[in-house]
Design an enzyme around this catalytic site. Structure first.
Site, PDB file in Angstrom:
ATOM      1  N   LYS B 208       0.840  -1.197   0.000  1.00 36.43           N
ATOM      2  CA  LYS B 208       0.000   0.000   0.000  1.00 36.43           C
ATOM      3  C   LYS B 208       0.875   1.247   0.000  1.00 36.43           C
ATOM      4  CE  LYS B 208      -1.803   2.550   3.273  1.00 36.43           C
ATOM      5  NZ  LYS B 208      -1.781   3.924   2.748  1.00 36.43           N
ATOM      6  N   SER B 261       5.770   6.821  10.182  1.00 29.89           N
ATOM      7  CA  SER B 261       5.961   7.508  11.456  1.00 29.89           C
ATOM      8  C   SER B 261       6.087   6.518  12.612  1.00 29.89           C
ATOM      9  CB  SER B 261       4.793   8.450  11.719  1.00 29.89           C
ATOM     10  OG  SER B 261       3.648   7.701  12.058  1.00 29.89           O
ATOM     11  N   THR B 262       6.789   6.935  13.646  1.00 33.73           N
ATOM     12  CA  THR B 262       6.992   6.097  14.827  1.00 33.73           C
ATOM     13  C   THR B 262       5.669   5.784  15.515  1.00 33.73           C
ATOM     14  OG1 THR B 262       9.246   6.879  15.152  1.00 33.73           O
ATOM     15  CG2 THR B 262       8.107   6.032  17.095  1.00 33.73           C
ATOM     16  N   GLU B 263       4.774   6.770  15.513  1.00 28.69           N
ATOM     17  CA  GLU B 263       3.466   6.612  16.139  1.00 28.69           C
ATOM     18  C   GLU B 263       2.705   5.426  15.528  1.00 28.69           C
ATOM     19  OE1 GLU B 263       1.364  10.159  15.432  1.00 28.69           O
ATOM     20  OE2 GLU B 263      -0.241   9.705  16.841  1.00 28.69           O
ATOM     21  N   GLY B 265       3.995   3.094  13.617  1.00 23.85           N
ATOM     22  CA  GLY B 265       4.812   1.894  13.780  1.00 23.85           C
ATOM     23  C   GLY B 265       4.543   1.209  15.110  1.00 23.85           C
ATOM     24  N   GLU B 282      10.819   0.805   9.722  1.00 23.67           N
ATOM     25  CA  GLU B 282      11.760   1.905   9.518  1.00 23.67           C
ATOM     26  C   GLU B 282      10.976   3.169   9.801  1.00 23.67           C
ATOM     27  OE1 GLU B 282      13.233   4.871   8.250  1.00 23.67           O
ATOM     28  OE2 GLU B 282      13.574   4.180   6.207  1.00 23.67           O
ATOM     29  N   CYS B 316      13.452  10.709   6.553  1.00 19.43           N
ATOM     30  CA  CYS B 316      13.486  10.197   7.918  1.00 19.43           C
ATOM     31  C   CYS B 316      14.876  10.316   8.525  1.00 19.43           C
ATOM     32  CB  CYS B 316      12.988   8.757   7.964  1.00 19.43           C
ATOM     33  SG  CYS B 316      13.622   7.773   6.622  1.00 19.43           S
ATOM     34  N   GLU B 413      10.346  15.070  15.677  1.00 22.24           N
ATOM     35  CA  GLU B 413      10.631  15.036  14.252  1.00 22.24           C
ATOM     36  C   GLU B 413       9.684  16.001  13.543  1.00 22.24           C
ATOM     37  OE1 GLU B 413       9.692  11.415  12.081  1.00 22.24           O
ATOM     38  OE2 GLU B 413      11.512  11.657  10.908  1.00 22.24           O
TER      39      GLU B 413
END
Lengths: 312, 503
Positions: B208, B261-263, B265, B282, B316, B413
């Site tokens: 996607k 994004s880390t959120e 992830g 990543e 990133c 970030e």
């Protein structure tokens, strides 16, 4: 004893002015070559480049006749009257008086190489006498070479004192200091030599890449290192030094890349022949061809443009 | 002992009464517009790519893809729901068991080589499409995104028939079907990072793309068709977060890979707890770009600019925290400001544009909010006075100086062209500050001293440490993070192994 050695002297100089990273410089200048100069901006750049040329002949076979035809070409580069004159005619000292005669009252400067060009391997007394003779013969500008031997041996004070002596011998004539970048080899050395020269020359004098007599001449890389040195020196001292890349710039496209470097490093105040020159000869006809192409939409055959020089 | 230069300089008469020297970066020689004119060959509507064919979404819903450079609609993109994602997984599973999973590596390699060459053939078309869709300058999509995408396929094509040697002493086998979700900052390149190793190893893919940048992904599907890739080996489903969640959660997925994004992830990681799925992530970064006083300063400035303004800072691994040695801090900042004054912000399709459009309105809002917080918390802001186009999502390159580690702009970030400048005094302090972040994706070190580079590279907790350069990528080099920047590697032998099981 150690601090007096050559490497210590270079080390001190580099501490003062900072090192240069070769890979980074090449990466920076590669971006200039991707600038797309079109239409009006191209025409403006090409015309500007014409006005910045030091039209040069530096050969053993130069004659007063050759210099006369070069001067005609310098005054009126092409039949098209809208094309401006070049900045200067650059010759050997023996030809300076001939150039002076043929350029007459035009605004074009007579530039003479001097100081045992291209090697500089003559006694200082001889080199200075040559400068004085060229000035007496009507040279408005003197293109000197630095003492590369002394530089590579770490005798920076000597290199600088000799440049200062030439400045004095020049009197009212402007000075261009040729670093001969191919013999200095590294960007660190080029930056160091630029500073050595700039410390003792006057506002309006130039530093210049090369003689055109060695294998490697002006490149965007060494041009960039010298432009950055000029910028740092100017911001520090308020003294504006000019720049002259010489040799190896043969096409209009190359010239535009060099001008983009000037625009983006030193800014608008250096986009003038008072502060930037091209040491070139075959470049002129390529600029003319491109200017005509922009006007007419078609490339003209090379024989429509008068030949006057095929030096560098 | 005073140096030669300083003695000479003292002898230069100080010219009083003259203004301080300043460089003029004006419009004496303005560049005319130089738009890239290649035809991006866009369709008005893009369907899902499932089982080798373009199929409309079952629910018949579409969403708009916007050109961030002028806010105009580019195309309708199909919105996939869970049923569409399920169809894609079933197609992929079928392809895995019938064709791709059984195919010898040397045969798979031929397809990958073909894909790479077909992309090279259509490089200009794809570069323009990528720029229209995402807002990045054409010079970057032309010189970086598209060539690197092809390079990743070429590199992994080379591995496909040599998999017996990728893990010495062990044999490798594909995992099956992998689900992948990629971000909007490098749509084509991230697709290549995900698909190329998966295919080389013999896996099939359901991928996607990000909802704001789906077009080049679906254009890429036509390359897969032209290459004759067996149906179902690669499937593209488009949509937003819900579609992505369906891709990550599908029971047929043997592995999922996510870049973003880390959120998000973290949410995916929670949802996978207790399943047998393999996973690589990543995620974000807040990289330190560290400049020592002995560094080549002009080149460091170029690296700083490249580190934070490349792709509008939507990177990133962007060098968003500049840590500069106190003795040279003023000089570096002055040089940086000069350099920023010649950056050209504007129409991404213009070949002279250095900084294009921010990818989406919501991202622009986020950047503005964080910049406002920087101002509010007392950091000193600098922006060059460049003109911005009237329409479209644009943001001036921005530098904050006087930032401390407790500022929000030093911790969060921003994912935009915004740099925070901090200073340090000693090497240890530099390391401590660089590592004082939840992230650990990348770092940069600028010094003339080789031994210091080696020391820093072992002490910095970052997946990549660049020395005297920044933002350099290569298919052979594994890329990935520490800590909240994720786990697993992409690229190189290590990246390939993340798509294999050892047998």
């Amino acid at each position: 004893m150690l601090v007096r050695s050559a490497s210590a002297a270079l080390g001190r100089l580099l501490d003062e002015i900072g090192p240069v990273d070769c890979v980074g410089v090449e990466e920076r200048v590669a971006k200039y070559t991707t600038r797309s100069i079109k239409k009006g901006s191209k025409r403006w750049g090409l015309q500007l480049a014409v006005t910045m040329i030091d039209l040069t002949t530096l050969e053993g076979k130069d004659t007063p006749g050759k210099v006369a035809s070069l001067c005609r070409k310098a005054i009126q580069p092409h039949d098209d009257q809208s094309i401006p004159s070049v900045a200067a005619v650059c010759v050997y000292p023996s030809m300076a008086r001939h150039a002076r005669k043929h350029l007459g009252t035009s605004t074009i400067k007579v530039a003479s190489v001097a100081t045992a060009f291209p090697s500089g391997q003559a006694p200082l007394k001889t080199r200075l006498a040559e400068v004085r003779a060229a000035v007496a013969d009507g040279a408005d500008e003197i293109d000197m070479v630095i003492n590369r031997g002394a530089f590579l041996a770490g005798e920076f004070a000597r290199v600088q004192d000799e440049i200062a002596a030439v400045v004095e011998a020049c009197g009212a004539s402007a000075l261009k200091v040729i670093l001969e970048v191919s013999e200095l080899e590294t960007f660190d050395n080029i930056r160091a030599a630029s500073f050595l020269a700039m410390e003792v020359i006057r506002a309006g004098d130039f530093i210049k890449t090369s003689t055109g007599k060695t294998s490697l001449n002006a490149t965007l890389g060494n041009n960039q290192v010298m432009l950055e040195a000029i910028r740092d020196f100017y911001l520090d001292t308020n003294i504006a030094i000019g720049m002259k890349p010489a040799g190896g710039i043969r096409t209009a496209k190359q010239a535009l890349h060099f001008l983009v470097a000037v625009k983006e490093t030193l800014g608008d105040a250096w986009l003038t022949n008072k502060r930037y020159r091209f040491g070139a000869s075959s470049l002129l006809n390529d600029l003319l061809r491109q200017i005509e192409k922009e006007k007419t939409g078609a490339y003209q055959a090379p024989y429509y443009f008068s030949e006057a020089a095929e030096s560098y | 002992m005073p140096s030669l230069i300083s003695e000479r300089r003292k002898s230069i008469p100080v010219r009083r009464g003259r203004a301080t020297p300043e460089l003029i970066f004006g419009d004496l020689w303005e560049f005319d517009p130089a738009p890239e004119t290649a035809d991006p060959k866009l369709q008005p509507r893009y369907d899902l790519f499932i089982n080798g064919a373009f199929v409309p979404p079952r629910a018949g819903r579409y969403f708009d893809s916007i050109n961030p450079a002028n806010e105009q609609k580019l195309a309708d993109i199909a919105l996939a729901d869970a049923a569409d994602v399920d169809a894609a997984y079933r197609a992929a599973q079928r392809a895995f068991t019938t064709t791709w999973g059984k195919m010898p590596g040397r045969e798979r390699a031929k397809y990958l080589y073909r894909i790479a060459r077909l992309l090279q053939d259509r490089a200009r078309e794809f570069a323009v499409a990528e720029t229209l869709d995402g807002g990045k300058p054409i010079k970057e999509s032309r010189d970086f995104d598209v060539p690197m995408t092809a390079a990743h396929f070429f590199y992994h094509a080379g591995w496909a028939d040599k998999l017996d040697y990728v893990a010495p002493g062990r044999r490798v086998a594909p995992l099956g079907v992998v689900g992948q979700v990629i971000p909007w900052n490098f749509p084509l390149l991230m697709l290549a990072w995900k698909i190329a190793p998966a295919l080389a190893m013999g896996n099939c893919v359901v991928l996607k793309p990000a909802e704001t940048t789906s077009i080049t992904c679906l254009k890429f599907a036509t390359i897969l068709q032209d290459a004759g890739l067996p149906p179902g080996v690669v499937n593209f489903v488009t949509g937003a977060g819900e579609t992505g969640a369906a891709v990550m959660a599908h029971p047929l997925a043997a592995k999922v890979a996510f870049t973003g994004s880390t959120e998000v992830g973290k949410a995916i990681l929670r949802s996978l707890a207790g399943t047998e799925k393999k996973m690589t992530l990543e995620l974000g970064g807040k990289a330190a770009n560290i400049v020592f006083d002995d560094a080549p300063l002009d080149q460091a400035v170029e690296g700083i600019v490249n580190g934070i303004f490349f792709n509008q800072g939507h990177v990133c691994c962007a060098g968003s925290r500049l840590l500069v040695h106190e003795p040279v801090a003023d000089r570096v900042l002055a040089k940086l400001k000069h350099r920023m004054r010649v950056l050209r912000v504007g129409d991404p399709l213009d070949k002279n544009t250095d900084i294009g459009a921010i990818n989406s309105k919501s991202q622009l809002e986020k950047i503005k909010k964080l910049v406002a917080s920087g101002v509010k918390e007392g950091a000193e802001i600098f922006q060059p006075s460049c003109r911005l186009p009237a329409k479209g999502y644009y943001f001036r390159p921005t530098v904050f100086s006087g930032v401390t580690m407790s500022h929000r702009i030093a911790r969060e970030e921003i994912f935009g062209p915004v740099l925070s400048v901090l200073t340090f005094r000693t090497v240890d302090e530099a390391v401590e500050r660089a590592n004082n972040t939840a992230y650990g994706l990348s770092a940069g070190v600028w010094t003339d001293k080789g031994s210091r580079i080696l020391k820093m590279s072992t002490e910095l907790k970052a997946g990549v440490v660049w020395a005297n350069t920044y933002n350099k990528f290569d298919p052979t080099s594994p890329f990935g993070g520490y800590k909240e920047s994720g786990f697993g590697r992409e690229g190189g032998r290590q990246g390939l192994l993340d798509y294999a099981k050892l047998v």
